[in-house]
Motif scaffolding. Structure first.
Motif, PDB file in Angstrom:
ATOM      1  N   GLY A 129       0.852  -1.315  -0.028  1.00  0.00           N
ATOM      2  CA  GLY A 129       0.010   0.003   0.045  1.00  0.00           C
ATOM      3  C   GLY A 129       0.522   0.832  -0.056  1.00  0.00           C
ATOM      4  N   SER A 130       0.354   2.334   0.262  1.00  0.00           N
ATOM      5  CA  SER A 130       0.750   3.750   0.418  1.00  0.00           C
ATOM      6  C   SER A 130       1.066   4.427   1.527  1.00  0.00           C
ATOM      7  N   VAL A 131       2.293   5.110   1.543  1.00  0.00           N
ATOM      8  CA  VAL A 131       1.009   5.825   3.192  1.00  0.00           C
ATOM      9  C   VAL A 131       0.916   7.733   2.495  1.00  0.00           C
ATOM     10  N   ALA A 132       0.297   8.335   3.136  1.00  0.00           N
ATOM     11  CA  ALA A 132      -0.417   9.587   2.080  1.00  0.00           C
ATOM     12  C   ALA A 132       0.137  10.719   2.854  1.00  0.00           C
ATOM     13  N   PHE A 133       0.933  11.546   3.084  1.00  0.00           N
ATOM     14  CA  PHE A 133       1.351  12.754   4.299  1.00  0.00           C
ATOM     15  C   PHE A 133       0.690  14.270   3.260  1.00  0.00           C
ATOM     16  N   THR A 134       0.394  14.650   4.662  1.00  0.00           N
ATOM     17  CA  THR A 134       0.026  16.022   4.202  1.00  0.00           C
ATOM     18  C   THR A 134       0.480  17.177   4.756  1.00  0.00           C
TER      19      THR A 134
END
Lengths: 331, 331, 331, 331
Positions: free
Chosen positions: C247-252
């Protein structure tokens, strides 16, 4: 009787083809170039030098080549014209090329080197369309420099010129003139130079240069007579193997060989020895002289040029050459 | 008595040299390629096809070439081996090249075209060092494709191979096989192909291809006999001028000419006609057949291949070719 | 409230920029490509696939790119048009280029590879003059593929497009999309991709891809949060680090991070997973969904595409994606 | 208080980056170069000249660049060392490059031209791996010449150097220094120079040079204040627009502008005016002088250099510059 027949009715004696360059000769010599601050500009390039030599000796000469569209290119064309060389087939290249340069370093008479600029040079942009059948068929002889084979489209232009020369019985001189700079590999050099040597009447080169031409096709023999015989099996009539300071040996198709001598000189640098020799040797052959006399004339010319700071500017007249011969030969 | 002498003691009959490619033939035909969604993969390239044809007819064959270091390269090598062709001189190129591709579009039997991928192809990386004298001197004949002259270092490799073939009396077949894609100019093509034609024993080409070779050296004559005579003045014994659907005319050095016919066919596409003709024609000559019989054998082979979807896969056996001849010739 | 503001009044939702290619997918799978004989043709290339995905989800989309002037180029343009994608800025390159190809080999779901043809490709001939301010300023978002930075003049065209996008508040998505083939060195890749990343609003890439961008400027930290912070110091609002099957990790930019999941799939091949994820994720963001929902939507889309033989043809509708989510999420 | 903060603790004051060339200045002037026969050799290249100027004024200086592995390269390195410039990051390029040349033609003080040799030059082989973070972070300021952006890998080396300079608060001076020769297109020049200008603290250029940077992004305004504002929106603190003989205008981020004057001179040639100005102007800023005084110092230095035959050799000391100012300014 002459081994080689020149078509006497032709208006032009001699055409050079190939490199037109600038020599920048160090003014302060006997030191590394790093310590040189001023340079003098001369026209250079082996076929240019030979053509200047032949013209200086009084033969009607012309040149096939390309020069850059800038001050250096204009200097070269003007220089040739001033020397009486026909430049109607010297083309100004418009593709953004430069003139090849040779910075010469003279540390001592026996320790000379050259720093070459040969990227994107005008002379290698000579193209087949520049080779005009009309121009070639009006000449008695043409001189091909092997360096003109180093890259396309100049390489193809050479093959076209040689084929047209053969078609019209123009005598083909071929000076191997190996300069590693522009070639991809030694094998490439040997293969293309051999294709021209096969079609040439007179071939000039050093032992190592002839080895280059033989290397792709079997173990090297390093035998001058075998080398000469190889090319006699094609169209060659004279094969001249140069041995530097030891003079040269000329082999002829009728089985003879002639060892040339050298003349004493106050050597400034060795550059230009081969070109001045070639110019005077060709002059002799074109006059119908025998091989030995032509070789002697060449050697005397070389002794004058190696005693001078320049190459092209120093090419001597027939009288000057004869004076050297007279001085050094017993009567 | 034969015009051409094959050295009968040599273990290998025939060597092809040059292009080894992949054909991607449209499965859905009779439409523009834009509407095609699936393709079938075959080995292709003119010298590959000719060698496959000769091998299929039972001659001991080999190949000199380079393939890419990837799945396509391995497919080609494996295919040749499966066909009994010696691949000991098929070299895997490690410089990051690809295999040349030809996507074929068959809109109708008379409206075919090819979309070529010829950038950075392995076959043109063949280099002089790949040409082994030992390999060539064991063969009776070698086939050079003009396309192998389109770029360096393959161009130099060809000149080396031809020279070694002449040295060892290996019969040199030259198929001009002009493909504009890889060449810089038409004049470049003509100049290099002429240099190989001069050294060839048998030259095959269309009228326009022979014109290319003559164009640099004077006004075009467009005369088949004059063309043949030009090359007979060098080493050629047979010059075969192909006239597409109208068959071919073979000229021989002894002054004869032979007009070949064609056989009826259910034409799917015209690709491969020339290669299948060449393979069977060479087979005939190597069997010592006369020119006419060899031409007929070639034409019958072509009629089989143009009726098929592929080129290399469709190359027929001698029996299949003979069956076509028997069917169409009165007894 | 949304991290990213799309200019709602713009008529075009989304522009893809860069590679338009052909995929040739092996029909016979679970074997090496050497044993494959037939291939099916699809439109491919990462930005093409993403744009097709976004258009399939109903967004008004267009493309900026160059295609070859041949059957493959026309196939691609026609395909985009059939999918409702505006091709008014898809330019036919007249310089003799070809379409990039990707032959896919599927040995097993986890052992897939691609044989690329990327020499002389039309897509890298995109030039600054092709980038029209009028076209860009009518869009809400633009997607840049890092591969378009691999060579000039496409590289300069990208910088121009990104600068014009910033000038007109068009949201810049950047997919690093590292393909070693066309680049000179890894350091070159990192330097140019970093220059675009600095100007991007949303950056997508794998851990190794982000490392490439950081490598020229100090020891690698291999820390996703540090990576995100690096780009937040410029213009980025979202940095999404993909970890393949994990999967992926989204940082904001506001300091949060969101770990995405994956959906079960009957994996045929892994190609296309990233592009289908990106298309659906972007669709979510453009709808104003929160990060988690957008990630989930992307992951569901990917699960559909990896279960199919093609990439572009398999891009799902919103309903199809929702159906996967509904099936696998508890209620 | 100063607009720009130099990190006072750093051991090195100033680093030049980019071109190291040879000027070959015609000895016989006031004529076309075709009529010149001798040339004098000097170190040249805009960033070399500026660094030599700064070093001559007493600042601890170094250089990042590549020189050819020949007599010209060794001459340059030795010259820099003799001038007290650190050459530990001047790398000898081993790939067969040459040193760039500039033959200068001085027809009259207002009619000067340069014949450039820029093919295969060592300076453009500077590569990212040559850029050492340790070297840069020890300096107070670095000067980037736009010419170093003209080709890869030097272009990438510049981006790396600028990014490392920003990371370590090294003040970035950017001299646009547009030389058409090595660039593919004006748009390419503008795009890459703009990317460096964005990251620079002080930008120097002529009106036409700034126009190049603005041209890709909308209609030209040709307004110096607008130009300055464009770069103040990024990192610039000072934007200096040169107007040739009319002096220069320096804009500062705090909204001021300063019009510089020129000093009377016995003009031999105009070459070197910009470089000598830049060197002395930078010296002033690094001493904490205000803009006006720095401009005046630059203008006085330029008046000395244009009165001399050379550029690099003529760079004056602070005392010499001050003497000019004292002579021409009322007391």
């Amino acid at each position: 009787m002459s081994l080689i027949t020149f078509e006497e009715s032709r208006p032009m004696d001699f055409i050079g083809l190939g490199r037109l360059c600038i020599d920048l000769n160090a003014n302060e010599i006997h030191r590394p170039m790093e310590e040189t601050r001023t340079f003098t500009k001369y026209v250079g390039g082996s076929p240019a030098n030979i053509t200047i030599a032949v013209a200086r000796l009084g033969k009607a000469s012309g040149f096939i080549g390309r020069v850059s569209d800038d001050q250096h290119g204009r200097f070269i064309t003007k220089y040739l014209e001033d020397r009486g060389i026909d430049t109607s087939n010297v083309i100004t290249d418009k593709s953004g090329t430069v003139t090849g340069l040779a910075f010469t370093e003279i540390k001592s008479p026996t320790d000379c080197s050259i720093l070459m600029y040969r990227d994107n040079v005008a002379d290698l942009k000579l193209e087949p369309a520049d080779i005009r059948e009309e121009y070639i068929k009006n000449a008695k002889a043409i001189m091909i420099s092997g360096t003109a084979l180093a890259a396309s489209p100049s390489r193809e232009a050479v093959f076209k010129a040689v084929e047209l020369a053969r078609k019209h019985r123009v005598v083909v001189f071929f000076d191997i003139d190996y300069r590693p700079y522009s070639w991809s590999s030694r094998e490439e050099t040997g293969i293309y130079c051999a294709l021209v040597a096969e079609k040439s009447d007179v071939i000039l080169g050093g032992r190592e240069e002839f080895d280059l031409l033989e290397a792709p096709y079997g173990p090297l023999q390093k035998d001058d007579q075998a080398t000469a015989d190889r090319w006699f099996a094609h169209h060659a009539k004279i094969v001249l193997v140069k041995h530097g300071g030891d003079g040269s040996v000329a082999f002829t198709k009728d089985g003879q060989s002639f060892t040339g001598t050298t003349f004493p000189a106050n050597v400034v640098k060795t550059f230009g020895a081969g070109d001045s020799f070639a110019g005077a040797f060709i002059y002799g052959l074109m006059n119908g002289w025998d091989i030995s006399r032509s070789q002697q004339f060449g050697a005397a010319s070389a002794s004058i040029v190696v005693s001078s700071h320049s190459c092209s500017d120093a090419m001597p007249t027939a009288e000057e050459i004869q004076a050297v011969i007279d001085k050094h030969t017993s009567r």
